[in-house]
Design a protein around this motif. Structure first.
Motif, mmCIF file in Angstrom:
data_model
loop_
_atom_site.group_PDB
_atom_site.id
_atom_site.type_symbol
_atom_site.label_atom_id
_atom_site.label_comp_id
_atom_site.label_asym_id
_atom_site.label_seq_id
_atom_site.Cartn_x
_atom_site.Cartn_y
_atom_site.Cartn_z
ATOM 1 N N ALA A 167 0.719 -1.304 0.038
ATOM 2 C CA ALA A 167 -0.040 -0.164 -0.128
ATOM 3 C C ALA A 167 0.912 1.215 -0.031
ATOM 4 C CB ALA A 167 -0.866 -0.032 1.378
ATOM 5 N N PHE A 168 1.918 1.153 0.762
ATOM 6 C CA PHE A 168 3.041 2.454 0.778
ATOM 7 C C PHE A 168 3.597 2.427 -0.597
ATOM 8 C CE2 PHE A 168 7.436 3.430 1.224
ATOM 9 C CZ PHE A 168 7.260 4.792 1.745
ATOM 10 N N LEU A 169 4.051 1.717 -0.839
ATOM 11 C CA LEU A 169 4.925 1.697 -2.324
ATOM 12 C C LEU A 169 3.681 2.197 -3.514
ATOM 13 C CD1 LEU A 169 7.090 -1.484 -2.270
ATOM 14 C CD2 LEU A 169 7.755 0.699 -2.355
ATOM 15 N N ALA A 170 2.819 1.715 -3.399
ATOM 16 C CA ALA A 170 1.821 2.321 -4.506
ATOM 17 C C ALA A 170 1.173 3.411 -4.182
ATOM 18 C CB ALA A 170 0.415 1.108 -4.500
ATOM 19 N N ARG A 182 -6.247 2.703 5.340
ATOM 20 C CA ARG A 182 -5.888 2.041 6.743
ATOM 21 C C ARG A 182 -4.677 1.327 6.869
ATOM 22 N NH1 ARG A 182 -11.426 0.747 6.478
ATOM 23 N NH2 ARG A 182 -11.053 -1.398 5.724
ATOM 24 N N GLN A 183 -4.341 0.710 5.682
ATOM 25 C CA GLN A 183 -2.845 -0.001 5.669
ATOM 26 C C GLN A 183 -1.823 1.036 5.839
ATOM 27 O OE1 GLN A 183 -3.350 -2.036 2.178
ATOM 28 N NE2 GLN A 183 -4.431 -3.795 3.045
ATOM 29 N N VAL A 184 -1.875 2.008 4.947
ATOM 30 C CA VAL A 184 -1.038 3.175 5.133
ATOM 31 C C VAL A 184 -0.542 3.880 6.400
ATOM 32 C CG1 VAL A 184 -0.221 5.379 4.237
ATOM 33 C CG2 VAL A 184 -0.923 3.710 2.834
ATOM 34 N N VAL A 223 6.200 7.212 12.304
ATOM 35 C CA VAL A 223 6.593 8.259 11.835
ATOM 36 C C VAL A 223 5.504 8.610 10.666
ATOM 37 C CG1 VAL A 223 8.814 7.809 11.915
ATOM 38 C CG2 VAL A 223 7.754 6.717 9.886
ATOM 39 N N MET A 224 5.550 9.943 10.318
ATOM 40 C CA MET A 224 4.507 10.418 9.252
ATOM 41 C C MET A 224 5.315 10.261 8.027
ATOM 42 S SD MET A 224 2.803 14.091 8.580
ATOM 43 C CE MET A 224 1.994 14.183 9.927
ATOM 44 N N LEU A 225 4.717 9.381 7.079
ATOM 45 C CA LEU A 225 5.298 9.199 5.583
ATOM 46 C C LEU A 225 4.931 9.911 4.564
ATOM 47 C CD1 LEU A 225 4.784 5.242 6.031
ATOM 48 C CD2 LEU A 225 6.771 6.373 6.513
ATOM 49 N N PHE A 226 3.686 10.436 4.679
ATOM 50 C CA PHE A 226 3.029 11.405 3.721
ATOM 51 C C PHE A 226 2.427 12.678 4.564
ATOM 52 C CE2 PHE A 226 2.490 7.421 1.713
ATOM 53 C CZ PHE A 226 3.184 7.121 0.673
ATOM 54 N N GLU A 227 2.727 13.738 3.465
ATOM 55 C CA GLU A 227 1.798 14.838 3.622
ATOM 56 C C GLU A 227 1.260 15.312 2.404
ATOM 57 O OE1 GLU A 227 4.719 18.237 4.597
ATOM 58 O OE2 GLU A 227 6.113 17.682 3.344
ATOM 59 N N ARG A 228 -0.019 15.840 2.706
ATOM 60 C CA ARG A 228 -0.762 16.590 1.566
ATOM 61 C C ARG A 228 -0.232 17.757 0.830
ATOM 62 N NH1 ARG A 228 -5.141 14.623 -0.797
ATOM 63 N NH2 ARG A 228 -5.345 12.846 0.824
ATOM 64 N N ILE A 229 -0.128 17.896 -0.426
ATOM 65 C CA ILE A 229 0.314 19.311 -0.931
ATOM 66 C C ILE A 229 -0.682 19.201 -1.981
ATOM 67 C CG2 ILE A 229 2.049 20.537 -2.257
ATOM 68 C CD1 ILE A 229 3.007 19.601 0.747
ATOM 69 N N ARG A 233 -3.576 18.404 -4.132
ATOM 70 C CA ARG A 233 -4.346 17.009 -4.101
ATOM 71 C C ARG A 233 -3.506 15.866 -4.239
ATOM 72 N NH1 ARG A 233 -8.914 17.933 -8.854
ATOM 73 N NH2 ARG A 233 -10.123 19.801 -7.786
ATOM 74 N N ARG A 234 -2.386 16.157 -3.994
ATOM 75 C CA ARG A 234 -1.485 15.097 -4.112
ATOM 76 C C ARG A 234 -0.759 14.789 -2.614
ATOM 77 N NH1 ARG A 234 0.679 12.768 -8.387
ATOM 78 N NH2 ARG A 234 2.664 12.167 -7.243
ATOM 79 N N LEU A 235 -0.393 13.690 -2.410
ATOM 80 C CA LEU A 235 0.480 13.068 -1.461
ATOM 81 C C LEU A 235 1.986 12.955 -1.574
ATOM 82 C CD1 LEU A 235 -1.728 10.069 0.202
ATOM 83 C CD2 LEU A 235 -1.671 12.511 0.946
ATOM 84 N N GLU A 236 2.511 13.919 -0.720
ATOM 85 C CA GLU A 236 4.022 14.046 -1.066
ATOM 86 C C GLU A 236 4.713 13.165 -0.014
ATOM 87 O OE1 GLU A 236 5.681 15.136 -3.809
ATOM 88 O OE2 GLU A 236 4.001 16.049 -4.595
ATOM 89 N N LEU A 237 5.697 12.576 -0.199
ATOM 90 C CA LEU A 237 6.621 11.780 0.739
ATOM 91 C C LEU A 237 7.357 12.657 1.663
ATOM 92 C CD1 LEU A 237 8.129 8.879 -1.270
ATOM 93 C CD2 LEU A 237 6.781 8.456 0.520
ATOM 94 N N THR A 238 7.188 12.491 2.874
ATOM 95 C CA THR A 238 8.182 13.340 3.872
ATOM 96 C C THR A 238 9.590 12.784 3.856
ATOM 97 O OG1 THR A 238 7.489 11.659 5.743
ATOM 98 C CG2 THR A 238 6.087 13.432 5.371
ATOM 99 N N GLN A 239 10.452 13.503 4.607
ATOM 100 C CA GLN A 239 11.979 12.837 4.658
ATOM 101 C C GLN A 239 11.869 11.490 5.054
ATOM 102 O OE1 GLN A 239 14.520 14.499 3.044
ATOM 103 N NE2 GLN A 239 15.442 12.700 3.361
ATOM 104 N N ALA A 240 11.199 11.307 6.195
ATOM 105 C CA ALA A 240 11.081 9.828 6.688
ATOM 106 C C ALA A 240 10.505 8.794 5.429
ATOM 107 C CB ALA A 240 10.344 9.990 7.870
ATOM 108 N N GLY A 241 9.723 9.179 4.980
ATOM 109 C CA GLY A 241 8.810 8.553 3.830
ATOM 110 C C GLY A 241 9.870 8.311 3.025
#
Length: 294
Positions: free
Chosen positions: A15-18, A41-43, A52-58, A60-68
């Motif tokens: 789910a994370f990779l997709a 729910r899986q993410v 950790v937080m893996l994504f942040e919303r920019i 309409r898109r989800l962008e990876l955080t540094q941890a992500g």
């Protein structure tokens, strides 16, 4: 009592990779064939497990955080290993039944493949075929296809490829076009012709000028990146096109233009993954294509 580490959940990793690849939960859900709430729910579960937080919303898109981004490096390696394992497992199958995915151009799928598929139906009725038509190079390693029919030789070391021959491309036009504009009898006559570009004017213009034809961008009134639509435009009398003689021979309404010019060779490669080449059903389809496609 202290609990041990939580077992790894591969569904969360997928789910994370997709989501990282698609940039949205909805796109990831479509790619994996899941419902969006389940994937969300899986993410979220993965973020909770890792703390950790893996994504942040920019927008309409989800962008990876540094941890992500850091997590993505490790999960990509795991995903590649999982793909190789799946390929190896598929390669061990010796049943002549099941699905084989073939990717090729729309023209090849329309005018050449059906004849071979009829032979396959008689020889291996348990095999089902899914044709993916695209002019893009599909990634065999990620199982977007089992067999690819390409016009360029791939350079990935894990792929098995066989050149099965060459097609011959030249100019063709409809009788209607030639009646209205005249039949070119020499290369110089092409300066006044309407040429239909494939994938834009520039790629064809460079290639045709290198062959000594006096063409400019003004000659290209129309262009198209879809092979069957391209043929339809030529047949409609919109201009002169360049395509394979092996396809044009199926269309008696088309006439060769300047047939004395040397034909342009188009190589045809059959490609599969090294592991898949050991699968009996894929090998049967691969060999049948090699023997009968051209």
């Amino acid at each position: 009592m202290k609990q041990g580490p939580k077992s790894f959940d591969w569904n969360q990793a997928r789910a994370f990779l997709a989501t990282a690849e698609e940039g949205s939960l909805s796109g990831a859900a479509r790619k994996l064939g899941q419902r969006q709430p389940t994937l969300s729910r899986q993410v979220s579960g993965l973020e909770t497990d890792l703390g950790v937080m893996l994504f942040e919303r920019i927008g309409r898109r989800l962008e990876l955080t540094q941890a992500g981004l850091e997590v993505l490096k490790h999960f990509k390696a795991m995903g590649a290993a999982a793909n190789l394992a799946a390929l190896a497992a598929t390669g061990q199958s010796q049943d002549i039944e099941g699905q084989v995915i073939i990717t090729t151009t729309d023209v090849m799928a329309t005018y050449h493949l059906p004849r071979v598929l009829r032979l396959l139906k008689a020889q291996a009725p348990g095999v089902t075929i899914n044709i993916v038509t695209s002019n893009e190079v599909h990634d065999l390693l990620h199982r977007e296809a089992d067999i690819s029919i390409r016009h360029v030789r791939p350079d990935q070391p894990d792929l098995v490829c066989r050149k099965i021959g060459e097609l011959s491309a030249q100019f063709y036009a409809s009788r209607e076009y030639l009646q209205s504009h005249g039949q070119p009898v020499a290369a110089a006559d092409m300066a006044q012709a309407d040429i239909i570009g494939f994938g834009g004017a520039e790629p064809m213009l460079s290639a045709l000028k290198a062959r000594g034809l006096p063409l400019t961008e003004k000659n290209f009134k129309y262009s198209c990146a879809n092979g069957t639509a391209y043929l339809a435009m030529v047949r409609e009398g919109l201009g002169i096109g360049v395509f394979e003689s092996e396809t044009a021979i199926q269309m008696p309404d088309l006439v060769p233009v300047l047939p004395e010019l040397d034909p342009m060779p188009i190589p045809v490669w059959l490609v599969t993954h090294r592991e898949l080449h050991t699968s009996r059903r894929i090998r049967v389809v691969f060999d049948l294509l090699a023997e009968n496609l051209l």
